[in-house]
Design an enzyme around this catalytic site. Structure first.
Site, short mmCIF file in Angstrom:
data_model
loop_
_atom_site.label_atom_id
_atom_site.label_comp_id
_atom_site.label_asym_id
_atom_site.label_seq_id
_atom_site.Cartn_x
_atom_site.Cartn_y
_atom_site.Cartn_z
N ALA A 174 0.27 -1.41 -0.26
CA ALA A 174 0.15 0.25 0.19
C ALA A 174 0.84 1.46 -0.08
CB ALA A 174 -1.31 -0.03 0.70
N ASP A 175 1.84 1.11 1.06
CA ASP A 175 2.80 2.77 0.77
C ASP A 175 3.57 2.50 -0.56
OD1 ASP A 175 2.86 3.17 3.73
OD2 ASP A 175 4.08 0.99 4.12
N ILE A 176 3.59 1.51 -0.98
CA ILE A 176 3.74 1.83 -2.52
C ILE A 176 3.85 2.22 -3.27
CG2 ILE A 176 6.34 0.11 -4.39
CD1 ILE A 176 7.07 -0.54 -1.64
#
Lengths: 381, 378
Positions: A171-173
């Site tokens: 999700a972050d990336i």
């Protein structure tokens, strides 16, 4: 002009991974990226202990991987004097980004509306966990929690498994990547209009986009839930033989392939009846069970030597040791050394080649506040 | 709202997902994206179907990935068609393709050829594994690249077989990386008039995706091992993971054990200190898992909320879609098809000046825009 983003100045107020990974990519493209960090602690990721691997000075390998090729300016934006300096920097910047929870930058006085008064042409990017409004807006934008809310945990693993999260902070990336897309598009438009823009992404919307193919299937197929296959699950929506199979000495991955032909090549007649592609989905567990039994009889290399020449899409399954030993990996030259004040570490490079060149940089992650003096002098702070 | 890529023309020679998902994002950001397709066969992705869902001659999957685009049908082996195509190439800003190395060159459409026709072109090629070496002719198929990239050993627990991601993640990430670099190269082209060659591969994108793991591995020289129990990230300590409760599942992010235990009140957990949280993560997580089975999702979530702990329920799509927090995002949009038909899909995830980027324009039929495009080139 030697790089794609030469002369672009980015102020990165973000922490952990989502925002900083966007900053990293822009740094790789040639932008100058300055992290604005809180004095004393800095980006919390500096001290995010990961496994038992720490660098001299106690900083995490992860921080160094994410923040290479950047500068650090330590400033307490809750302090009025420091805030004035930061605003001077903002006046000169092309881009700023942050990943604070909704409301934080408003309280500090650095929300888009007020920043626009200082610098009307700035491109202002922000990443939230769940968007700027609604019941979830104050919740922490943490990767595993976002994966869990997004439904993605029901797509990986087998039917008998509990929900399985992806083992990488996806999700972050992905949110960082989407933010960078929006920021760059706004920078391009700025060349025509002279006007800046506010770019917003959330980790939840980014994870929904990541699932766009299968979510669209769900929306339009009577809201049927995804059903992971009971055996060798690899993709809930794809028929047999798609999956990773155990062999006599390891594993083998098989992508889409005609089942009866595959059986014939593997020397079993148990699959000769499966000539119709409809059956490959409806009876995939049965088919995959049979295949698993046959694959166990020989080594991976033997199977590859049978299947590859017959144009069956297959591959070995590597861990990092196997991958690094392979010729194909070595030719990619994915590794680079970066050097900081205290440490020299090996990390990966930017994955994109520009005009045939790899984008590498030896500049390691900055110490907290390493560039305060230089930046203060340069910008007259 | 004027979209940021308005005026940009992108020619998409790409097939399936990696290149076409890049094209979709460019289209949603305002570019005019024209698929270059074979007059009879069309893009191969038209016939790639999941769950046997078809919209017309093309699958729902194709319609999902290729909405908001145009189609120009040309036979690359026909000189008359190639003359039209060369005119179009001369006016384009971006080209993407994901043929295997050498194919475009043989058609006279390699970067060096195209640069002669259009000096400021941003030319993007996506391969499976790079353009040389032992893998260069291997199919650039997502599951295979996942399997070779080490990714399958990041998900699942220690005793599980290597577990691939249940989505075409290599294609998706590579396409999304391409979008960033295409736009950055357009910025450079606008400033300098010079074009750019961009080369990406699914393999490099998947290695980049795992950069935290590789960097840690380069330092320790030990392959990160998935936790034996409820693994969620091999680099992280207990309690990080997804746990069953009496009636569902909850996810617990990173937090000190004593903080977690304020909510759990689990006697057996008290003997562990924070130093144990990585080295003894499996036994700690098993204790937590047994304890969580004694209460419902709601029970644990209320406790967590009162203490502001990083815990969330694990939702299915149905549960997510019913939640207020999902609805308020307005993530869905309707795509209009011929004959009053429509389907629902997701919108572009980026907001610009607080506006949602929506488009109800469907995917084109093969050659749908030939007449218009030829008229504009004549």
């Amino acid at each position: 002009m030697n790089t794609l983003l030469e002369d672009i100045l980015v102020l990165d107020f973000s922490q952990f991974l989502s925002g900083p990974s966007a900053g990293l990519r822009m740094a790789d493209m040639g932008a100058r990226v300055i992290k604005i960090e809180r004095p004393g602690t800095g980006d919390i990721c500096r001290m995010l202990y990961v496994s038992d691997v720490k660098l001299p000075g106690g900083e995490s390998t992860i921080f160094h991987a994410i923040n290479r090729n950047k500068e650090s300016f330590a400033a307490d934006i809750k302090d009025e004097v420091s805030l004035r300096s930061v605003k001077k920097l903002i006046a000169k910047a092309d881009v700023m980004l942050h990943n604070f929870r909704p409301g934080v930058m408003e309280r500090i006085g650095l929300d888009y509306e007020r920043v626009k008064e200082i610098n009307p042409s700035i491109v202002y990017g922000e990443i939230s966990g769940y968007g700027q409004e609604g019941e979830w807006k104050h919740l922490p934008g943490q990767d595993l929690l976002l994966q869990s809310v997004s439904g993605i945990t029901y797509l990986t693993g087998n039917a008998g498994h509990p929900p399985v999260p992806m083992g990488v902070a996806v999700a972050d990336i992905i949110a960082g990547t989407h933010l960078s897309q929006g920021i760059l598009a706004a920078l391009l438009q700025l060349l025509h209009t002279g006007e800046g823009a506010l770019i917003q992404v959330s980790m939840l919307e980014s994870l929904l986009d990541f699932q766009f193919e299968v979510l669209t299937c769900f929306f339009n197929d009577g809201n049927d839930m995804p059903l992971r296959s009971a055996v060798n699950g690899a993709h809930a929506y794809i028929a047999a033989p798609y999956g990773i199979y155990k062999t006599a000495d390891g594993y083998i991955a098989i992508a889409m392939a005609p089942v009866a032909k595959l059986g014939e090549l593997m020397g079993t007649d148990a699959l000769s009846g499966y000539t119709k592609s409809e059956d490959w989905f409806a009876k995939r567990d049965k088919i995959k069970g049979v295949l698993q039994g046959v694959f166990m009889q020989k080594a991976t290399a033997v199977w590859l030597s049978v299947l590859e020449p017959a144009d069956i899409w297959c591959a070995d399954v590597y861990d990092y040791d196997d991958l690094l030993a392979s010729e194909g990996y070595k030719l990619l030259e994915m590794e680079q050394w970066v050097v900081s004040d205290k440490v020299k570490i090996k990390t990966t490079r930017c994955p994109v080649r520009v005009d045939g060149n790899m984008l590498t940089s030896q500049r390691g992650a900055p110490l907290l506040g390493e560039h305060n003096e230089k930046i203060a002098k340069e910008f007259g702070l | 709202m004027q979209l940021p890529l308005k005026g940009i023309v992108a020619l998409e020679f790409s097939q399936y997902l990696s290149g076409p998902c890049a094209g979709l994002r460019l289209a949603d950001l305002g570019a005019r994206v024209i698929k270059i397709e074979h007059p009879e066969k069309g893009e191969a992705g038209r016939r790639l179907v999941i769950k046997n869902l078809w919209v017309d001659e093309s699958s729902l999957l194709f319609h999902t990935i290729n909405r908001n685009k145009e189609s120009f049908a040309v036979d690359l082996n026909n000189e008359g068609d190639m003359q039209w195509l060369r005119k179009l190439v001369a006016r384009a800003h971006v080209i993407t393709h994901n043929f295997r190395p050498g194919v475009m060159e043989r058609k006279g459409l390699g970067y060096e050829d195209v640069k002669q026709m259009n000096a400021s072109i941003v030319y993007t090629q996506i391969s499976g594994y790079g353009e040389k070496g032992p893998w260069k002719n291997k199919p650039g198929q997502d599951l295979l690249v996942q399997s070779l990239s080490g990714l399958a050993y990041t998900t699942g627990s220690y005793d599980d077989a290597p577990m691939p991601c249940g989505l075409s993640i290599g294609d998706y990430l590579c396409g999304n990386q391409a979008v960033q670099f295409i736009i950055a190269a357009l910025i450079k082209a606008k400033k300098t008039g010079h074009g750019t060659l961009l080369q990406l591969s699914l393999m490099e994108s998947l290695i980049d995706f795992q950069f935290e793991f590789f960097t840690t591995y380069f330092q320790s020289k030990k392959v990160p091992q998935r936790a034996r129990f409820n693994n969620a990230n091999s680099l992280l300590s207990a309690p990080y993971g997804i746990y069953g409760t009496a009636d569902g599942y909850i996810a617990i992010a990173m937090m000190p054990l004593n903080e977690l235990n304020k909510a759990l009140q689990c006697e057996a957990l008290r003997v562990y200190s924070e130093e144990d949280s990585f080295s003894k993560r499996d036994e700690i997580k098993e204790i937590i898992a047994r304890h969580l089975l004694t209460g419902t999702n709601q029970y644990w979530l209320q406790k967590a909320e009162a203490l502001d702990l990083w815990i969330m329920p694990v939702l299915s799509w149905k549960e997510m879609r019913a939640a207020e927090g999902y609805k308020i995002l307005e993530m869905e949009q309707e795509i209009m098809l011929a004959k009053d038909q429509s389907f629902v899909t997701t919108r572009c995830p980026v907001r610009i000046n607080k506006q949602l980027l929506k488009s109800n324009k469907p995917a084109p039929s093969i050659g749908e825009n030939n007449a218009n495009i030829k008229a504009s080139l004549a």
